[in-house]
Design a protein around this motif. Sequence first.
Motif, PDB file in Angstrom:
ATOM      1  N   PHE A 136     -12.326  -2.973   5.696  1.00 58.43           N
ATOM      2  CA  PHE A 136     -11.799  -2.758   4.349  1.00 58.43           C
ATOM      3  C   PHE A 136     -10.280  -2.600   4.390  1.00 58.43           C
ATOM      4  CE2 PHE A 136     -10.506   0.511   1.253  1.00 58.43           C
ATOM      5  CZ  PHE A 136     -10.726  -0.192   0.095  1.00 58.43           C
ATOM      6  N   LEU A 137      -9.837  -1.870   5.426  1.00 63.94           N
ATOM      7  CA  LEU A 137      -8.405  -1.642   5.584  1.00 63.94           C
ATOM      8  C   LEU A 137      -7.669  -2.960   5.829  1.00 63.94           C
ATOM      9  CD1 LEU A 137      -6.551   0.861   5.786  1.00 63.94           C
ATOM     10  CD2 LEU A 137      -6.662   0.540   8.249  1.00 63.94           C
ATOM     11  N   MET A 164      -9.930   6.584   0.029  1.00 63.70           N
ATOM     12  CA  MET A 164      -9.138   5.584  -0.686  1.00 63.70           C
ATOM     13  C   MET A 164     -10.034   4.467  -1.201  1.00 63.70           C
ATOM     14  SD  MET A 164      -6.101   3.266   0.842  1.00 63.70           S
ATOM     15  CE  MET A 164      -7.106   2.745   2.193  1.00 63.70           C
ATOM     16  N   GLN A 188     -17.559  13.212   4.265  1.00 63.38           N
ATOM     17  CA  GLN A 188     -16.412  12.906   5.115  1.00 63.38           C
ATOM     18  C   GLN A 188     -15.775  14.180   5.654  1.00 63.38           C
ATOM     19  OE1 GLN A 188     -15.641  10.101   6.486  1.00 63.38           O
ATOM     20  NE2 GLN A 188     -17.416   9.280   5.425  1.00 63.38           N
ATOM     21  N   GLU A 247     -19.798   3.559  10.076  1.00 63.90           N
ATOM     22  CA  GLU A 247     -19.093   3.315   8.833  1.00 63.90           C
ATOM     23  C   GLU A 247     -17.599   3.140   9.060  1.00 63.90           C
ATOM     24  OE1 GLU A 247     -19.113   6.397   6.028  1.00 63.90           O
ATOM     25  OE2 GLU A 247     -18.889   5.065   4.318  1.00 63.90           O
ATOM     26  N   ALA A 248     -17.062   3.804  10.091  1.00 65.25           N
ATOM     27  CA  ALA A 248     -15.628   3.707  10.355  1.00 65.25           C
ATOM     28  C   ALA A 248     -15.228   2.260  10.572  1.00 65.25           C
ATOM     29  CB  ALA A 248     -15.275   4.547  11.579  1.00 65.25           C
ATOM     30  N   ILE A 298      -8.322   7.410  10.066  1.00 61.76           N
ATOM     31  CA  ILE A 298      -8.537   6.276   9.154  1.00 61.76           C
ATOM     32  C   ILE A 298      -9.890   6.394   8.482  1.00 61.76           C
ATOM     33  CG2 ILE A 298      -8.885   3.780   9.103  1.00 61.76           C
ATOM     34  CD1 ILE A 298      -6.590   3.480  10.932  1.00 61.76           C
ATOM     35  N   ARG A 299     -10.881   6.999   9.190  1.00 55.43           N
ATOM     36  CA  ARG A 299     -12.210   7.153   8.591  1.00 55.43           C
ATOM     37  C   ARG A 299     -12.124   7.981   7.315  1.00 55.43           C
ATOM     38  NH1 ARG A 299     -14.544   9.520  12.572  1.00 55.43           N
ATOM     39  NH2 ARG A 299     -15.188   7.580  13.515  1.00 55.43           N
ATOM     40  N   LEU A 352      -7.361  -4.698   2.630  1.00 53.92           N
ATOM     41  CA  LEU A 352      -6.317  -4.106   1.789  1.00 53.92           C
ATOM     42  C   LEU A 352      -4.930  -4.509   2.284  1.00 53.92           C
ATOM     43  CD1 LEU A 352      -7.390  -0.476   0.924  1.00 53.92           C
ATOM     44  CD2 LEU A 352      -7.133  -2.418  -0.589  1.00 53.92           C
ATOM     45  N   VAL A 372     -18.075  15.182   8.372  1.00 48.85           N
ATOM     46  CA  VAL A 372     -17.949  14.323   9.552  1.00 48.85           C
ATOM     47  C   VAL A 372     -16.663  14.644  10.300  1.00 48.85           C
ATOM     48  CG1 VAL A 372     -17.468  11.947  10.196  1.00 48.85           C
ATOM     49  CG2 VAL A 372     -19.425  12.449   8.781  1.00 48.85           C
ATOM     50  N   LEU A 383     -16.846  16.017  14.061  1.00 46.29           N
ATOM     51  CA  LEU A 383     -16.215  15.259  15.142  1.00 46.29           C
ATOM     52  C   LEU A 383     -15.183  16.117  15.855  1.00 46.29           C
ATOM     53  CD1 LEU A 383     -15.882  11.673  13.701  1.00 46.29           C
ATOM     54  CD2 LEU A 383     -17.312  12.456  15.557  1.00 46.29           C
ATOM     55  N   MET A 406       0.837  -1.198   0.000  1.00 45.87           N
ATOM     56  CA  MET A 406       0.000   0.000   0.000  1.00 45.87           C
ATOM     57  C   MET A 406       0.866   1.240   0.000  1.00 45.87           C
ATOM     58  SD  MET A 406      -3.046  -0.880   2.620  1.00 45.87           S
ATOM     59  CE  MET A 406      -3.747   0.732   2.604  1.00 45.87           C
ATOM     60  N   ILE A 410     -14.930   0.590   7.377  1.00 47.44           N
ATOM     61  CA  ILE A 410     -13.679   1.020   6.746  1.00 47.44           C
ATOM     62  C   ILE A 410     -12.488   0.280   7.352  1.00 47.44           C
ATOM     63  CG2 ILE A 410     -12.167   3.003   6.466  1.00 47.44           C
ATOM     64  CD1 ILE A 410     -14.499   3.086   4.619  1.00 47.44           C
ATOM     65  N   PHE A 411     -12.546   0.007   8.671  1.00 45.02           N
ATOM     66  CA  PHE A 411     -11.466  -0.758   9.294  1.00 45.02           C
ATOM     67  C   PHE A 411     -11.350  -2.133   8.656  1.00 45.02           C
ATOM     68  CE2 PHE A 411     -11.864   1.688  13.536  1.00 45.02           C
ATOM     69  CZ  PHE A 411     -11.125   2.719  12.994  1.00 45.02           C
ATOM     70  N   ALA A 442     -21.114   7.998  10.801  1.00 45.75           N
ATOM     71  CA  ALA A 442     -19.654   8.006  10.665  1.00 45.75           C
ATOM     72  C   ALA A 442     -19.029   6.945  11.555  1.00 45.75           C
ATOM     73  CB  ALA A 442     -19.114   9.385  11.027  1.00 45.75           C
ATOM     74  N   PHE A 443     -19.531   6.833  12.797  1.00 48.33           N
ATOM     75  CA  PHE A 443     -18.969   5.821  13.699  1.00 48.33           C
ATOM     76  C   PHE A 443     -19.238   4.419  13.176  1.00 48.33           C
ATOM     77  CE2 PHE A 443     -18.918   9.038  17.220  1.00 48.33           C
ATOM     78  CZ  PHE A 443     -17.552   8.982  17.389  1.00 48.33           C
ATOM     79  N   GLY A 462      -9.597   6.223   4.739  1.00 49.32           N
ATOM     80  CA  GLY A 462     -10.180   4.962   4.295  1.00 49.32           C
ATOM     81  C   GLY A 462     -11.337   5.172   3.349  1.00 49.32           C
ATOM     82  N   ASN A 463     -12.241   6.087   3.688  1.00 49.85           N
ATOM     83  CA  ASN A 463     -13.384   6.345   2.817  1.00 49.85           C
ATOM     84  C   ASN A 463     -12.940   6.824   1.447  1.00 49.85           C
ATOM     85  OD1 ASN A 463     -16.260   6.116   3.672  1.00 49.85           O
ATOM     86  ND2 ASN A 463     -15.387   6.978   5.541  1.00 49.85           N
TER      87      ASN A 463
END
Lengths: 181, 249, 74
Positions: C64-65, B189, B229, C57-58, B182-183, C68, B232, B236, A22, C61-62, C54-55, B186-187
């Motif tokens: 997904f990470l 990417m 994003q 979805e995060a 990362i949120r 990856l 958000v 936050l 990555m 995303i983790f 957002a919480f 990550g979103n």
Amino acid sequence: MATPKTETLSACVDSYGSAVGMPQLCGEWMSNQIFWLVITLLVIFFVLSRIALPRIAAVLAERQGTITNDIAAAEDLKAKAAAAEEAYQQALIDARAEAARIVEATKAEIKADLDAAMAKADAEIADKAKASEAVIADIRANAMASVEEVAKATATELVGALGGKTDEKAINKAVDAQLKG
Amino acid sequence: MASEAKSEGLVFHPMDQFIVKPFFGEGPIEFYTFTNVAFWMVAAIVVVIAIMVLGTSRRAVVPSRSQSIAELAYGFVYKMVEDVTGKDAVGFFPYIMTLFMFIVTANFLGLIPTSFTTTSHFAVTAILALAVFLTVTIVGFVKNGAGFLGLFWVSSAPLPLRPILAVIELISYFVRPVSHSIRLAGNVMAGHAVIKVFAGFAAIATIAPVSVVAIVAMYGLEILVAFIQAYVFTILTCVYLKDALHPSH
Amino acid sequence: MEGQLAHIGAGLAAIGSGAAAIGVGNVAGNYLAGALRNPSAAASQTATLFIGIAFAEALGIFSFLVALLLMFAV
């Protein structure tokens, strides 16, 4: 494996120019990103806090002030318009009353004139009637006298023609009695 | 590994778009090198200046289109800070506005085809999130002193539970910058990589139309994600700042 | 062999995306239900909605990470 197309300059890029793993986790690029990010953030922060945000705040405050002023002015004008409307209505009412008053006065005047003229005419008519009556009475009296005369003459002639003695006194008496009866 | 796919017809390189390269020519990447990261960050600066400074240069009471964009962004973030963090936090407004404008501009610039998305890199978002984390922590201790630690001591919970909750709260507090960064990265990417994967499928003629439609749909979603994003991340930041200014739950 | 196991792991990690989808749907659906019940309070809670999404979805995303990382970094 084919021959590499480019010289690899980084451990994170393979000989084909593709990413190894990555790219986000490639440590040797991070200092570059952080350096430019810090510069970018500082520039944006100073541009915003020194120029853009005070300017927008001033514009918004000015607009708020203008809106407040305009609304106050509009309220003022509205009040004025209402006052004008009221004055107009008042004037209308006054004018109506005035007109009614004038109509009344005129009516009364006309009535008075009419009454006077009527009275005058009545008086004239009465006069004329009286005069006419007098004339009629005169004529009637004349006619009566004429009738009497004619009757007496006729009676005298009649009596004479019948061979009687014409006694004027008796004839007159008889004729009068006949006329009265 | 991905290198095995090279000899075959279908080639996926979804991560190649995130490679950092020197913008002019070739060479090693030192920290001062003008890379594609640097170029798109400078582009973000230019766009922010164009919107916020040039757009408002006429200071019109009746705004033009560009000026209303700037005023919209201003009002949006200002209201967010005021509503979420409180009226005493408007001093942090320029800082939060900087974060929002940078992220939203970088996200949208990243949606230009063949461009480089700076916010898709953890190094970038981690610095943003760490800056927020440090600001929140420092502000919390400066404003409240040791009272800031009351954030971890949930006084509404029963007493035996409080130490356990304190540990959980402490962990969640330190995980904040991780999830915060990362949120965002990550979103961004994920969307870009998925678009690249669909683009790879377009090489097969029979499924190319499906692939193109999918790319268009993903692109629409990405436009939404680019804004959401940024929103958000900003909100936050406001929530964390509220914790620092008013640590009592 | 190890690389293939990593690919299987990446696929398993992608299940997390579906779990995150359930979470996001739950948040949005409950928000909508509440908003329809009391529309006047809905506008003031959009910020909370987005924070919740957002919480949720995060975590997706983790996963997904993780996928990856297994695909490209192992």
